[in-house]
Enzyme design. Structure first.
Site, PDB file in Angstrom:
ATOM      1  N   CYS A   1       0.818  -1.225   0.000  1.00  0.00           N
ATOM      2  CA  CYS A   1       0.000   0.000   0.000  1.00  0.00           C
ATOM      3  C   CYS A   1       0.845   1.266   0.000  1.00  0.00           C
ATOM      4  CB  CYS A   1      -0.940  -0.001   1.199  1.00  0.00           C
ATOM      5  SG  CYS A   1      -1.961  -1.471   1.250  1.00  0.00           S
TER       6      CYS A   1
ATOM      7  N   HIS B   1      -9.780   2.067  -1.441  1.00  0.00           N
ATOM      8  CA  HIS B   1      -8.325   1.914  -1.329  1.00  0.00           C
ATOM      9  C   HIS B   1      -7.792   0.876  -2.335  1.00  0.00           C
ATOM     10  CE1 HIS B   1      -4.382   1.190   0.218  1.00  0.00           C
ATOM     11  NE2 HIS B   1      -4.696   0.181   0.996  1.00  0.00           N
TER      12      HIS B   1
ATOM     13  N   CYS C   1       0.515   3.158   5.970  1.00  0.00           N
ATOM     14  CA  CYS C   1       0.946   1.825   6.414  1.00  0.00           C
ATOM     15  C   CYS C   1       0.832   0.856   5.228  1.00  0.00           C
ATOM     16  CB  CYS C   1       0.069   1.353   7.565  1.00  0.00           C
ATOM     17  SG  CYS C   1      -1.684   1.350   7.141  1.00  0.00           S
TER      18      CYS C   1
HETATM   19  C1  LIG Z   1      -2.107  -1.270   4.443  1.00  0.00           C
HETATM   20  C2  LIG Z   1      -3.558  -1.363   4.244  1.00  0.00           C
HETATM   21  O1  LIG Z   1      -4.169  -0.506   3.693  1.00  0.00           O
HETATM   22  S1  LIG Z   1      -4.307  -2.728   4.876  1.00  0.00           S
HETATM   23  C3  LIG Z   1      -5.949  -2.651   4.287  1.00  0.00           C
HETATM   24  C4  LIG Z   1      -6.074  -3.483   3.083  1.00  0.00           C
HETATM   25  N1  LIG Z   1      -7.485  -3.602   2.730  1.00  0.00           N
HETATM   26  C5  LIG Z   1      -8.225  -4.622   3.158  1.00  0.00           C
HETATM   27  O2  LIG Z   1      -7.753  -5.492   3.864  1.00  0.00           O
HETATM   28  C6  LIG Z   1      -9.651  -4.628   2.673  1.00  0.00           C
HETATM   29  C7  LIG Z   1     -10.539  -4.984   3.775  1.00  0.00           C
HETATM   30  N2  LIG Z   1     -11.918  -5.034   3.304  1.00  0.00           N
HETATM   31  C8  LIG Z   1     -12.550  -6.205   2.991  1.00  0.00           C
HETATM   32  O3  LIG Z   1     -11.960  -7.272   2.986  1.00  0.00           O
HETATM   33  C9  LIG Z   1     -14.022  -6.145   2.645  1.00  0.00           C
HETATM   34  O4  LIG Z   1     -14.341  -4.904   2.096  1.00  0.00           O
HETATM   35  C10 LIG Z   1     -14.880  -6.397   3.919  1.00  0.00           C
HETATM   36  C11 LIG Z   1     -14.691  -7.846   4.368  1.00  0.00           C
HETATM   37  C12 LIG Z   1     -14.523  -5.452   5.034  1.00  0.00           C
HETATM   38  C13 LIG Z   1     -16.376  -6.136   3.623  1.00  0.00           C
HETATM   39  O5  LIG Z   1     -16.742  -6.842   2.513  1.00  0.00           O
HETATM   40  P1  LIG Z   1     -18.295  -6.988   2.106  1.00  0.00           P
HETATM   41  O6  LIG Z   1     -18.995  -7.838   3.077  1.00  0.00           O
HETATM   42  O7  LIG Z   1     -18.318  -7.332   0.671  1.00  0.00           O
HETATM   43  O8  LIG Z   1     -18.798  -5.503   2.315  1.00  0.00           O
HETATM   44  P2  LIG Z   1     -20.140  -4.839   1.828  1.00  0.00           P
HETATM   45  O9  LIG Z   1     -19.805  -3.703   0.979  1.00  0.00           O
HETATM   46  O10 LIG Z   1     -21.076  -5.861   1.250  1.00  0.00           O
HETATM   47  O11 LIG Z   1     -20.696  -4.264   3.177  1.00  0.00           O
HETATM   48  C14 LIG Z   1     -21.325  -5.085   4.119  1.00  0.00           C
HETATM   49  C15 LIG Z   1     -22.511  -4.332   4.663  1.00  0.00           C
HETATM   50  O12 LIG Z   1     -22.047  -3.154   5.309  1.00  0.00           O
HETATM   51  C16 LIG Z   1     -22.775  -2.045   4.833  1.00  0.00           C
HETATM   52  N3  LIG Z   1     -21.914  -0.859   4.865  1.00  0.00           N
HETATM   53  C17 LIG Z   1     -20.636  -0.772   4.436  1.00  0.00           C
HETATM   54  N4  LIG Z   1     -20.185   0.479   4.606  1.00  0.00           N
HETATM   55  C18 LIG Z   1     -21.182   1.187   5.174  1.00  0.00           C
HETATM   56  C19 LIG Z   1     -21.313   2.520   5.579  1.00  0.00           C
HETATM   57  N5  LIG Z   1     -20.318   3.405   5.461  1.00  0.00           N
HETATM   58  N6  LIG Z   1     -22.499   2.914   6.107  1.00  0.00           N
HETATM   59  C20 LIG Z   1     -23.511   2.035   6.242  1.00  0.00           C
HETATM   60  N7  LIG Z   1     -23.426   0.747   5.866  1.00  0.00           N
HETATM   61  C21 LIG Z   1     -22.290   0.333   5.331  1.00  0.00           C
HETATM   62  C22 LIG Z   1     -23.163  -2.434   3.435  1.00  0.00           C
HETATM   63  O13 LIG Z   1     -24.282  -1.715   2.994  1.00  0.00           O
HETATM   64  C23 LIG Z   1     -23.469  -3.887   3.593  1.00  0.00           C
HETATM   65  O14 LIG Z   1     -24.770  -4.009   4.105  1.00  0.00           O
HETATM   66  P3  LIG Z   1     -25.785  -5.126   3.532  1.00  0.00           P
HETATM   67  O15 LIG Z   1     -25.119  -6.444   3.863  1.00  0.00           O
HETATM   68  O16 LIG Z   1     -27.047  -4.866   4.269  1.00  0.00           O
HETATM   69  O17 LIG Z   1     -25.847  -4.875   2.070  1.00  0.00           O
END
Ligand SMILES: CC(=O)SCCNC(=O)CCNC(=O)[C@H](O)C(C)(C)COP(=O)(O)OP(=O)(O)OC[C@H]1O[C@@H](n2cnc3c(N)ncnc32)[C@H](O)[C@@H]1OP(=O)(O)O
Length: 429
Positions: A93, A385, A416
Site C-alpha cells: 500500500c 483503497h 501503512c
Molecule cells: C495497508 C492497508 O491498507 S491494509 C488494508 C487493506 N485492505 C483490506 O484489507 C480490505 C478490507 N476489506 C474487505 O476485505 C471487505 O471490504 C470487507 C470484508 C470489510 C467487507 O466486505 P463486504 O462484506 O463485501 O462488504 P459490503 O460492501 O457488502 O458491506 C457489508 C454491509 O455493510 C454495509 N456498509 C458498508 N459500509 C457502510 C457505511 N459506510 N455505512 C452504512 N453501511 C455500510 C453495506 O451496505 C453492507 O450491508 P448489507 O449487507 O445490508 O448490504
C-alpha cells in the site's frame, strides 16, 4: 532521501479516476487500462501530449504475469512520447507514495527534470495462479515435440491440480487477513467501536464536502461511467454504522471492526506530476508544494509482537528529527485509513509515553495532533483503497490543499503497508 538535498522536487498536481468497489464499475478494466486512462487524464490536464517526461514510476500490488512491464506498457498506450522511460515499483500500500519519493529523489539529484509517479490496483481482475503440478505439465506440453510427449504431459494433469490459487488478502507469514491483524492492534490499543465509526463518518462527510466544493474537479477524471468514488456514502451516520456486524477479529466477543470502518476492496489508479522548479516555470505550471523529505520503516509483526500496520509510527520520529520538526508543526495530516482503528492506534501510540520511550526510544511522546487538521478532504474509508493508487491520491490532494492554504504551509503523510512496512513524507507549500 538524504539531507541536505541539492533541490526540492515540486508537486505540480495529479489525476486519478474515481475509485470503484470491487467487481463493480471497473470489473472489465485491467490495471493497464486504468493506469493508461489515468496517465492520459494527467497528460490532458497539464498539456503534455506527445511530450517526454524524465521518468514514469508506478506499480500495482496485484499484477498478472503478463503485466511484467506494466508502467512502460501503460506509457506506450498513453499520449506521452513513446521515448518516456518507465518502470514498476511495489511496496504494497506504500507503492504510490514510494514512487513519488523515487521520482522526487531523482529530481532532487538533478538526474531528471520531471517525472510522473503513480499506482493502480484491481481486486476485480486479480491474478489467478495455477498449482505447481499443472504449471509443470503445461510447460512440458508447450515444449513437447511429439504426440507421445504431448500425451505424457496431458497425462500428468490430475483433476485436483485444475483448482486455481486465488490471491488472499492475507499476510503470507501468518496466514491472517490484514483486518484480523489490525483487530489485534485495535484490541491492544483499546480503540472503541464508537471512535472508529466516528472517524468513518468524518471521512465520508469530508470527501463528500470536497466533491461538493469542487476541490476534486482538477484531481479526478470521470471513467467508465463513474464521476465520484463509488464507495462514498455522504449519508453515513454513527447510528447506521453501529448496526453492522464485526467482520475481523470475530473470535473476540467485543470485536469492533466492520465493513463500514474498514476500507472496501477497490479498483482504481492515480498519478502525480513532479518536476524541478525550473521545469515548472518553463512549462508555465504553478508549483503546488514541494516534497521535502520521506522515511520508510518496517516492524517485526511476525516474532516481535508489533502490530502489522504500525510501521509509520516508527518512521515518523526519524523524519521529524531530521527536519527539526515536531508532530504539531503541521497544518494538515494525511493518515491513510486502512482501517479506522489503524489511524486511531497510530495517533494513540504517538501520544503514549511508554510506547514512545520503550519502542521509539524517545525521551518524550510525540504528542497529540489537532484532529481538525486530519484527512480534511476525506480518506480511504470513504474513497476506497486500490492499494497502490492510494499514495498518489494523497500526495496530489495534500499538495492542492497546501497550495490553497497559502505559502509556507506544511503537510504530513503517513501510509501503512502490508508486510509490516510504512512510508511517511513531508510536503510544504
Ligand atoms: C495497508 C492497508 O491498507 S491494509 C488494508 C487493506 N485492505 C483490506 O484489507 C480490505 C478490507 N476489506 C474487505 O476485505 C471487505 O471490504 C470487507 C470484508 C470489510 C467487507 O466486505 P463486504 O462484506 O463485501 O462488504 P459490503 O460492501 O457488502 O458491506 C457489508 C454491509 O455493510 C454495509 N456498509 C458498508 N459500509 C457502510 C457505511 N459506510 N455505512 C452504512 N453501511 C455500510 C453495506 O451496505 C453492507 O450491508 P448489507 O449487507 O445490508 O448490504
Amino acid at each position: 532521501m538524504s539531507s541536505p538535498q541539492p533541490r526540492r522536487a515540486a508537486v505540480l498536481g495529479g489525476n486519478r479516476i474515481p475509485f470503484a468497489r470491487s467487481n463493480s464499475a471497473y470489473a472489465q478494466a485491467s490495471n493497464q487500462d486504468m493506469l493508461t486512462a489515468t496517465l492520459d487524464g494527467l497528460v490532458a490536464r497539464f498539456g503534455l501530449q506527445g511530450q517526454q517526461v524524465g521518468e514514469v514510476v508506478a506499480g500495482a500490488v496485484l499484477k498478472h504475469s503478463r503485466d511484467f512491464n506494466l508502467t512502460r506498457e501503460s506509457v506506450l498506450g498513453s499520449r506521452l512520447a513513446a521515448t518516456t522511460p518507465a518502470y514498476d515499483v511495489q511496496q504494497a500500500c506504500g507503492t504510490g507514495l514510494e514512487a513519488a519519493v523515487l521520482v522526487a529523489n531523482k529530481i532532487a539529484l538533478g538526474q531528471i527534470e520531471s517525472g510522473i509517479a503513480g499506482g493502480v490496483d484491481t481486486t476485480s481482475d486479480a491474478p489467478l495462479a495455477v498449482g505447481d503440478d499443472l504449471r509443470r505439465a503445461l510447460i512440458e506440453l508447450n515444449n513437447a515435440r511429439t504426440l507421445k510427449d504431448r500425451l505424457r504431459a496431458i497425462g500428468r494433469i490430475r483433476p485436483g491440480s485444475l483448482v486455481p490459487e486465488i490471491p488472499r488478502n492475507a499476510e503470507p507469514r501468518t496466514g491472517l487477513a490484514m483486518g484480523d491483524h489490525q483487530a489485534i492492534t485495535a484490541r491492544e490499543w483499546e480503540i472503541s467501536r464508537e471512535d472508529q465509526d466516528q472517524l468513518t463518518v468524518r471521512s465520508h462527510r469530508n470527501l463528500a464536502a470536497a466533491y461538493d466544493r469542487g476541490f476534486l474537479d482538477d484531481l479526478v477524471t470521470p471513467y467508465l461511467g463513474l464521476t465520484r468514488d463509488q464507495n462514498l456514502r455522504p449519508d453515513t451516520t454513527v447510528e447506521k454504522l453501529a448496526k453492522l456486524k464485526p467482520v475481523f477479529g470475530k473470535d473476540d466477543p467485543a470485536a469492533t471492526m466492520t465493513a463500514g470502518n474498514s476500507t472496501p476492496l477497490s479498483d482504481g489508479a492515480s498519478a502525480v506530476l513532479l518536476s524541478s522548479d525550473e521545469w515548472a516555470a518553463e512549462h508555465g505550471l504553478p508549483v503546488l508544494a514541494h516534497l521535502v523529505d520521506a522515511q520508510t520503516a518496517a516492524v517485526d509483526y511476525v516474532h516481535g509482537g508489533e502490530g502489522l500496520l504500525m510501521a509509520p509510527a516508527y518512521a515518523m520520529p526519524v523524519v521529524l528529527a531530521r527536519n527539526g520538526l515536531t508532530l504539531q508543526d503541521f497544518d494538515f495530516y494525511e493518515i491513510h485509513e486502512a482501517f479506522a482503528s489503524t489511524v486511531l492506534a497510530t495517533l494513540k501510540a504517538w501520544e503514549d509515553p511508554a510506547f514512545c520511550k520503550e519502542r521509539l526510544g524517545l525521551d518524550a511522546p510525540l504528542g497529540a495532533i489537532d484532529r481538525d487538521k486530519l484527512n480534511v478532504n476525506g480518506s480511504s474509508l470513504a474513497a476506497g483503497h486500490p492499494f497502490a493508487a492510494t499514495g498518489g491520491r494523497i500526495v496530489a490532494s495534500l499538495a492542492k490543499q497546501l497550495h490553497e492554504a497559502g505559502s509556507g504551509r506544511r503537510g504530513l503523510i503517513s501510509i501503512c503497508a502490508a508486510g509490516g512496512q510504512g512510508v511517511v513524507a513531508i510536503l510544504e507549500s
